[in-house]
Scaffold this motif. Structure first.
Motif, PDB file in Angstrom:
ATOM      1  N   HIS A 236       0.780  -0.832  -0.506  1.00 23.47           N
ATOM      2  CA  HIS A 236      -0.221  -0.087   0.570  1.00 23.47           C
ATOM      3  C   HIS A 236       0.802   0.828   0.206  1.00 23.47           C
ATOM      4  O   HIS A 236       2.071   1.411   0.912  1.00 23.47           O
ATOM      5  CB  HIS A 236      -0.711   0.144   1.537  1.00 23.47           C
ATOM      6  N   ILE A 237       0.210   2.108  -1.086  1.00 21.66           N
ATOM      7  CA  ILE A 237       1.207   3.634  -1.061  1.00 21.66           C
ATOM      8  C   ILE A 237       0.474   4.793  -0.921  1.00 21.66           C
ATOM      9  O   ILE A 237      -1.146   4.668  -1.603  1.00 21.66           O
ATOM     10  CB  ILE A 237       2.441   3.934  -1.875  1.00 21.66           C
ATOM     11  N   THR A 238       0.446   6.239  -0.331  1.00 23.59           N
ATOM     12  CA  THR A 238      -0.413   6.961  -0.729  1.00 23.59           C
ATOM     13  C   THR A 238       0.372   8.442  -1.106  1.00 23.59           C
ATOM     14  O   THR A 238       1.613   8.405  -1.020  1.00 23.59           O
ATOM     15  CB  THR A 238      -1.058   6.963   0.938  1.00 23.59           C
ATOM     16  N   LEU A 239      -0.060   8.599  -2.344  1.00 24.44           N
ATOM     17  CA  LEU A 239       0.953   9.641  -3.332  1.00 24.44           C
ATOM     18  C   LEU A 239       0.178  10.719  -3.509  1.00 24.44           C
ATOM     19  O   LEU A 239      -1.372  10.737  -3.486  1.00 24.44           O
ATOM     20  CB  LEU A 239       0.722   9.224  -4.615  1.00 24.44           C
ATOM     21  N   LYS A 240       1.010  11.881  -2.848  1.00 24.39           N
ATOM     22  CA  LYS A 240       0.099  13.126  -3.592  1.00 24.39           C
ATOM     23  C   LYS A 240       0.460  14.006  -4.762  1.00 24.39           C
ATOM     24  O   LYS A 240       1.878  14.137  -4.862  1.00 24.39           O
ATOM     25  CB  LYS A 240       0.661  14.037  -2.170  1.00 24.39           C
ATOM     26  N   GLY A 241      -0.805  14.849  -5.361  1.00 21.97           N
ATOM     27  CA  GLY A 241      -0.557  15.308  -6.606  1.00 21.97           C
ATOM     28  C   GLY A 241       0.452  14.875  -7.541  1.00 21.97           C
ATOM     29  O   GLY A 241      -0.281  13.210  -7.849  1.00 21.97           O
ATOM     30  N   ASP A 242       1.193  15.891  -8.871  1.00 19.01           N
ATOM     31  CA  ASP A 242       1.648  14.817  -9.502  1.00 19.01           C
ATOM     32  C   ASP A 242       2.538  13.861  -9.594  1.00 19.01           C
ATOM     33  O   ASP A 242       3.238  13.811  -8.497  1.00 19.01           O
ATOM     34  CB  ASP A 242       1.975  16.116 -10.535  1.00 19.01           C
ATOM     35  N   GLN A 243       2.326  13.071 -10.106  1.00 14.72           N
ATOM     36  CA  GLN A 243       3.502  11.761 -10.512  1.00 14.72           C
ATOM     37  C   GLN A 243       3.957  11.849 -11.806  1.00 14.72           C
ATOM     38  O   GLN A 243       3.552  11.803 -12.581  1.00 14.72           O
ATOM     39  CB  GLN A 243       3.253  10.483 -10.362  1.00 14.72           C
ATOM     40  N   ASP A 244       5.512  11.385 -11.899  1.00 13.85           N
ATOM     41  CA  ASP A 244       6.208  11.032 -12.986  1.00 13.85           C
ATOM     42  C   ASP A 244       7.785  10.379 -12.488  1.00 13.85           C
ATOM     43  O   ASP A 244       8.790  10.602 -12.686  1.00 13.85           O
ATOM     44  CB  ASP A 244       6.835  12.280 -13.578  1.00 13.85           C
ATOM     45  N   GLY A 245       7.357   8.874 -11.985  1.00 14.45           N
ATOM     46  CA  GLY A 245       8.427   8.550 -11.853  1.00 14.45           C
ATOM     47  C   GLY A 245       8.723   7.203 -10.764  1.00 14.45           C
ATOM     48  O   GLY A 245       7.576   6.515 -10.594  1.00 14.45           O
ATOM     49  N   TRP A 246       9.458   6.519 -10.868  1.00 14.29           N
ATOM     50  CA  TRP A 246       9.973   4.995  -9.703  1.00 14.29           C
ATOM     51  C   TRP A 246       9.486   5.613  -8.113  1.00 14.29           C
ATOM     52  O   TRP A 246      10.701   6.644  -7.477  1.00 14.29           O
ATOM     53  CB  TRP A 246      10.334   4.451  -9.823  1.00 14.29           C
ATOM     54  N   THR A 247       8.761   4.679  -7.117  1.00 11.96           N
ATOM     55  CA  THR A 247       8.590   5.642  -5.715  1.00 11.96           C
ATOM     56  C   THR A 247       8.962   4.041  -5.471  1.00 11.96           C
ATOM     57  O   THR A 247       8.427   3.253  -5.902  1.00 11.96           O
ATOM     58  CB  THR A 247       7.297   5.872  -5.561  1.00 11.96           C
ATOM     59  N   PRO A 248       9.523   3.816  -4.022  1.00 11.45           N
ATOM     60  CA  PRO A 248       9.016   2.809  -2.882  1.00 11.45           C
ATOM     61  C   PRO A 248       8.254   2.842  -2.715  1.00 11.45           C
ATOM     62  O   PRO A 248       7.642   3.060  -2.218  1.00 11.45           O
ATOM     63  CB  PRO A 248      10.473   3.260  -1.840  1.00 11.45           C
ATOM     64  N   ILE A 249       7.550   1.269  -2.544  1.00  7.64           N
ATOM     65  CA  ILE A 249       6.980   1.271  -1.256  1.00  7.64           C
ATOM     66  C   ILE A 249       7.098  -0.260  -0.438  1.00  7.64           C
ATOM     67  O   ILE A 249       7.288  -1.088  -0.908  1.00  7.64           O
ATOM     68  CB  ILE A 249       5.467   0.415  -2.650  1.00  7.64           C
ATOM     69  N   GLU A 250       5.800   0.273   0.540  1.00  3.78           N
ATOM     70  CA  GLU A 250       6.019  -0.949   1.848  1.00  3.78           C
ATOM     71  C   GLU A 250       5.782  -2.617   1.430  1.00  3.78           C
ATOM     72  O   GLU A 250       3.881  -1.987   1.615  1.00  3.78           O
ATOM     73  CB  GLU A 250       6.238   0.028   2.800  1.00  3.78           C
ATOM     74  N   GLY A 251       5.949  -3.392   1.363  1.00  6.38           N
ATOM     75  CA  GLY A 251       5.359  -4.816   1.496  1.00  6.38           C
ATOM     76  C   GLY A 251       5.270  -5.298   3.190  1.00  6.38           C
ATOM     77  O   GLY A 251       6.090  -5.469   3.786  1.00  6.38           O
ATOM     78  N   GLU A 252       4.898  -6.224   3.165  1.00  5.94           N
ATOM     79  CA  GLU A 252       4.493  -7.591   4.332  1.00  5.94           C
ATOM     80  C   GLU A 252       3.909  -8.608   3.659  1.00  5.94           C
ATOM     81  O   GLU A 252       2.255  -8.538   3.209  1.00  5.94           O
ATOM     82  CB  GLU A 252       3.365  -6.854   4.999  1.00  5.94           C
ATOM     83  N   ILE A 253       4.232 -10.038   3.502  1.00 13.53           N
ATOM     84  CA  ILE A 253       3.499 -11.140   3.664  1.00 13.53           C
ATOM     85  C   ILE A 253       3.639 -11.982   4.716  1.00 13.53           C
ATOM     86  O   ILE A 253       5.176 -12.327   5.365  1.00 13.53           O
ATOM     87  CB  ILE A 253       5.108 -12.190   2.753  1.00 13.53           C
ATOM     88  N   VAL A 254       2.812 -12.677   4.933  1.00 14.34           N
ATOM     89  CA  VAL A 254       2.446 -13.132   6.746  1.00 14.34           C
ATOM     90  C   VAL A 254       1.841 -14.938   6.175  1.00 14.34           C
ATOM     91  O   VAL A 254       1.269 -15.242   4.990  1.00 14.34           O
ATOM     92  CB  VAL A 254       1.189 -13.513   6.991  1.00 14.34           C
ATOM     93  N   THR A 255       2.953 -16.102   6.342  1.00 16.40           N
ATOM     94  CA  THR A 255       3.234 -17.284   5.800  1.00 16.40           C
ATOM     95  C   THR A 255       3.339 -18.223   6.573  1.00 16.40           C
ATOM     96  O   THR A 255       2.956 -17.994   8.179  1.00 16.40           O
ATOM     97  CB  THR A 255       4.888 -17.515   5.320  1.00 16.40           C
TER      98      THR A 255
END
Length: 261
Positions: A236-255
């Motif tokens: 999940h990520i929240t972005l604000k305003g115009d965007q133009d490029g790569w952005t890190p995003i945090e993830g989680e996996i439960v096994t």
């Protein structure tokens, strides 16, 4: 005495035979109903229109080939919003889901009205929809789609990072303590990681966009009730305003979540 021993012996044999039949019956039910499947979900929530949209989003993969390439081609399996074009594209972070659209409008719904005791369930069920915020439609609502796919093998839900399809890319994977309800589950493990998304669109400076992706792999069976185990991950990520490029995003996996025979 001999008669009593014979009775006890016969009784023991009957119990053993009944137990074997019961176990065999349960095993047969397990084999007849066992199924493994995957589910991939995409969700985008915006408060203002997005124009000239291009997104590259993490996609479940086995490291060589995108797992849902056939699912993306099937209109019966892909209930995507109108105007969204979805394909798989090669990027510097591997194969990812590409979504393009000339415009993505926000979606607002009316506030749900609770049903009072004794009231007809059909009343007050109409949901108003709009592309703009108003007093009648104040609740922002996400748009997206889901893909379901059956597996041809039993999923290794305890070790999916090594043996199953999961989101790519994944960077800086680390194990973290389990949270409720898995804090006392000896099979469950939780990992956090960093991934990447590419976003390009025009919107107002104050607009926020929530992008979410989830993936789950499940084994299910029915033995006098449904049971199973799974692994699942979420980004999940929240972005604000115009965007133009790569952005890190945090993830989680439960096994290793669920029950094992």
């Amino acid at each position: 005495m001999n008669k009593l021993i014979k009775i006890l012996l016969i009784f023991t044999i009957l119990i053993i035979a009944a137990s074997v039949l019961w176990i065999n019956h349960q095993n047969q039910m397990y084999e007849d109903t066992f199924q493994s499947e995957y589910q991939y979900d995409i969700s985008i929530k915006t408060l203002q229109p997005l124009h000239n949209v291009t997104l590259y989003l993490p996609l479940p993969s086995d490291g060589n080939e995108s797992f849902f390439s056939e699912g993306l081609k099937s209109e019966n399996n892909l209930n995507k919003p109108t105007g969204w074009n979805c394909t798989i594209t090669e990027t510097k972070h591997g194969k990812m889901l590409q979504i393009t659209a000339q415009k993505i409008d926000p979606e607002f719904h009316s506030t749900p009205v609770p049903i009072e005791e004794g009231q007809d369930k059909g009343l007050n069920r109409t949901i108003k929809e709009s592309t703009e915020y108003s007093e009648d439609t104040p609740i922002p609502y996400p748009e997206g789609f889901s893909i379901y796919q059956n597996s041809d093998h039993e999923l290794d839900t305890k070790n999916p990072l090594e043996n199953e399809v999961t989101f790519i890319p994944k960077y800086s994977i680390k194990e973290v303590p389990n949270q409720f309800p898995n804090d006392e589950n000896e099979n469950a493990k939780t990992y956090q990681y960093e991934s990447r998304i590419y976003a390009q669109y025009n919107t107002t400076a104050e607009n926020t966009v929530d992008i979410s992706m989830s993936f789950i792999g499940m084994n299910n069976w029915w033995v006098y009730g449904w049971n199973g185990n799974q692994y699942h991950e979420h980004l999940h990520i929240t972005l604000k305003g115009d965007q133009d490029g790569w952005t890190p995003i945090e993830g989680e996996i439960v096994t290793g979540e669920g029950n094992y025979r």
